[in-house]
Scaffold this active site. Structure first.
Site, PDB file in Angstrom:
ATOM      1  N   GLU A  45       0.816  -1.202   0.000  1.00 44.00           N
ATOM      2  CA  GLU A  45       0.000   0.000   0.000  1.00 44.00           C
ATOM      3  C   GLU A  45       0.859   1.265   0.000  1.00 44.00           C
ATOM      4  O   GLU A  45       0.514   2.260  -0.647  1.00 44.00           O
ATOM      5  CB  GLU A  45      -0.911   0.018   1.233  1.00 44.00           C
ATOM      6  CG  GLU A  45      -1.843  -1.187   1.334  1.00 44.00           C
ATOM      7  CD  GLU A  45      -1.278  -2.299   2.191  1.00 44.00           C
ATOM      8  OE1 GLU A  45      -2.014  -2.833   3.039  1.00 44.00           O
ATOM      9  OE2 GLU A  45      -0.092  -2.649   2.002  1.00 44.00           O
ATOM     10  N   TRP A 163      16.217 -39.353 -16.510  1.00 42.00           N
ATOM     11  CA  TRP A 163      15.256 -38.500 -15.830  1.00 42.00           C
ATOM     12  C   TRP A 163      13.887 -39.125 -15.975  1.00 42.00           C
ATOM     13  O   TRP A 163      13.541 -39.657 -17.037  1.00 42.00           O
ATOM     14  CB  TRP A 163      15.249 -37.089 -16.434  1.00 42.00           C
ATOM     15  CG  TRP A 163      16.523 -36.359 -16.224  1.00 42.00           C
ATOM     16  CD1 TRP A 163      17.519 -36.207 -17.117  1.00 42.00           C
ATOM     17  CD2 TRP A 163      16.922 -35.640 -15.041  1.00 42.00           C
ATOM     18  NE1 TRP A 163      18.529 -35.446 -16.579  1.00 42.00           N
ATOM     19  CE2 TRP A 163      18.182 -35.085 -15.299  1.00 42.00           C
ATOM     20  CE3 TRP A 163      16.338 -35.434 -13.795  1.00 42.00           C
ATOM     21  CZ2 TRP A 163      18.865 -34.331 -14.343  1.00 42.00           C
ATOM     22  CZ3 TRP A 163      17.013 -34.677 -12.858  1.00 42.00           C
ATOM     23  CH2 TRP A 163      18.254 -34.139 -13.138  1.00 42.00           C
ATOM     24  N   GLU A 280      11.505 -32.809  -1.378  1.00 41.46           N
ATOM     25  CA  GLU A 280      11.925 -33.493  -2.613  1.00 41.46           C
ATOM     26  C   GLU A 280      12.645 -34.789  -2.264  1.00 41.46           C
ATOM     27  O   GLU A 280      13.630 -35.159  -2.878  1.00 41.46           O
ATOM     28  CB  GLU A 280      12.825 -32.587  -3.455  1.00 41.46           C
ATOM     29  CG  GLU A 280      12.109 -31.439  -4.134  1.00 41.46           C
ATOM     30  CD  GLU A 280      12.886 -30.886  -5.304  1.00 41.46           C
ATOM     31  OE1 GLU A 280      13.237 -31.666  -6.217  1.00 41.46           O
ATOM     32  OE2 GLU A 280      13.150 -29.673  -5.324  1.00 41.46           O
ATOM     33  N   LEU A 285      11.083 -41.034   3.757  1.00 43.29           N
ATOM     34  CA  LEU A 285      10.972 -39.738   4.425  1.00 43.29           C
ATOM     35  C   LEU A 285       9.664 -39.044   4.066  1.00 43.29           C
ATOM     36  O   LEU A 285       9.050 -38.385   4.908  1.00 43.29           O
ATOM     37  CB  LEU A 285      12.170 -38.856   4.065  1.00 43.29           C
ATOM     38  CG  LEU A 285      12.256 -37.495   4.756  1.00 43.29           C
ATOM     39  CD1 LEU A 285      12.145 -37.621   6.265  1.00 43.29           C
ATOM     40  CD2 LEU A 285      13.564 -36.787   4.377  1.00 43.29           C
ATOM     41  N   ALA A 286       9.216 -39.211   2.825  1.00 39.63           N
ATOM     42  CA  ALA A 286       7.940 -38.619   2.413  1.00 39.63           C
ATOM     43  C   ALA A 286       6.797 -39.168   3.263  1.00 39.63           C
ATOM     44  O   ALA A 286       5.907 -38.419   3.699  1.00 39.63           O
ATOM     45  CB  ALA A 286       7.686 -38.884   0.931  1.00 39.63           C
ATOM     46  N   ALA A 287       6.813 -40.476   3.513  1.00 41.67           N
ATOM     47  CA  ALA A 287       5.760 -41.092   4.329  1.00 41.67           C
ATOM     48  C   ALA A 287       5.797 -40.567   5.763  1.00 41.67           C
ATOM     49  O   ALA A 287       4.747 -40.315   6.370  1.00 41.67           O
ATOM     50  CB  ALA A 287       5.919 -42.610   4.308  1.00 41.67           C
TER      51      ALA A 287
END
Length: 352
Positions: A45, A163, A280, A285-287
């Site tokens: 603002e 990849w 990533e 580790l994701a679980a």
């Protein structure tokens, strides 16, 4: 209001502050614009009013987030708006911060300024979803990103993964990193992929690079130990080898936690001012991050290819043995990464 969102998105990184854009309009003419560039700098603002100058008197000021009404690193925006003589303020969403929430609107109305709220609210909330989550839960907003084949593999059985996705999908990931405050991987990713974890010059800024390793069984040569441009923090547990810890401490920052867990790492990153953290990492580790509710959003790139066999999956065991126990993903969007390419990757985005 949509122009406010465009302006707000121009900021490279504002954490722990929100992304805010503002537009001043006199009649049918835009007389001032601005966005908040980062913590400690003037708010959107203020920039819009400065550009408008005397034309701010009697003007309408648009802003995607309720103007602040408290002293922080900068003075209250409400007072700047009042002093400029603005006649009307149009607000996208109310600020969830209890220091502000509703107070900015009340202060403007007390000063005789007309206030309209709730314009393009869904889009405004989406832009600042990480800021809102951080304020409400005192943890950063977690995004789990992975790329997998059509049969759900992030790597071949050999571990080879370069990849899975297309160059354009990887470019999008670099842009995403540029929008995040930190990116987290586990030790397996460092050993297997030797990642750089930067925005590769595509994103506006590089995230803090974070490694979680319980025993510090990490390679001595890794791109993440090159910190002349981008810092790296390694989080470890009490069972890590003291000699390895000492060796690594001479190269990067090492933080030993009593409990090396996604929750404790995210708590530390919150204290560092992070709002958005990108996971990533590999499936195990994701679980853990999902189980500890440290992931709020999923970004899955799906490549039109098959690898078969016992390739690695993006998410390890969540302890759910029946399909009716599956964790639902909501507000799902399906996007073609390259709409003009018949062999395009798909990007699935959703919230858990």
């Amino acid at each position: 209001m949509l122009r406010c969102l465009e302006l707000a998105s121009q900021a490279a990184r504002t954490a722990p502050n929100p992304k805010v854009g503002s537009v001043a309009v006199k009649g049918d003419t835009v007389v001032g614009e601005g966005f908040h560039p980062g913590a400690g700098q003037p708010h959107a603002e203020v920039f819009a009013l400065r550009q408008a100058g005397e034309q701010a008197k009697g003007a309408t000021l648009y802003v995607n987030l309720e103007p602040c009404n408290h002293y922080g690193r900068t003075p209250p925006c409400t007072e700047a708006i009042i002093q400029a003589g603005v006649a009307r303020v149009v607000i996208g969403m109310i600020d969830p911060d209890p220091r502000v929430s509703g107070g900015g609107i009340e202060r403007l109305r007390q000063a005789g300024i007309e206030v309209i709220e709730g314009v393009e609210t869904a889009a405004c909330q989406r832009l600042n979803e990480a800021f809102v989550y951080r304020v409400l839960h005192q943890r950063p907003f977690g995004i789990l990103k992975y790329a997998m084949t059509l049969d759900g593999k992030i790597a071949a059985a050999s571990g080879h993964s370069a990849w899975v996705s297309s160059p354009e999908s990887r470019r999008r990931v670099h842009l995403l990193r540029g929008q995040c405050d930190a990116v987290i991987v586990g030790g397996n990713t460092v050993r297997r992929d030797n990642p750089l974890l930067t925005a590769h010059g595509v994103g506006k800024a590089d995230p803090l690079r974070v490694v979680m390793s319980r025993k510090l069984d990490l390679p001595k040569e890794a791109q993440l130990w090159q910190i002349d441009v981008v810092p790296t923090v390694v989080f470890t547990g009490p069972e890590s080898d003291p000699e390895k810890r000492e060796w690594l401490s001479q190269r990067v920052e090492v933080v030993a936690l009593e409990d090396l867990s996604p929750d404790m790492v995210m708590a530390n990153l919150y204290d560092r001012g992070c709002s958005t953290v990108l996971w990533e990492c590999g499936g195990v580790l994701a679980a853990e991050a999902i189980a500890q509710q440290r992931v709020q959003k999923i970004l899955a790139f799906i490549a039109p290819k098959l690898i078969g066999g016992d390739g690695l999956s993006p998410i390890g065991s969540l302890g759910r043995d029946r399909m009716d126990q599956a964790l639902p993903v909501k507000q799902v969007r399906w996007l073609e990464v390259e709409p003009d390419n018949p062999n395009s990757d798909l990007l699935i985005e959703g919230y858990i």
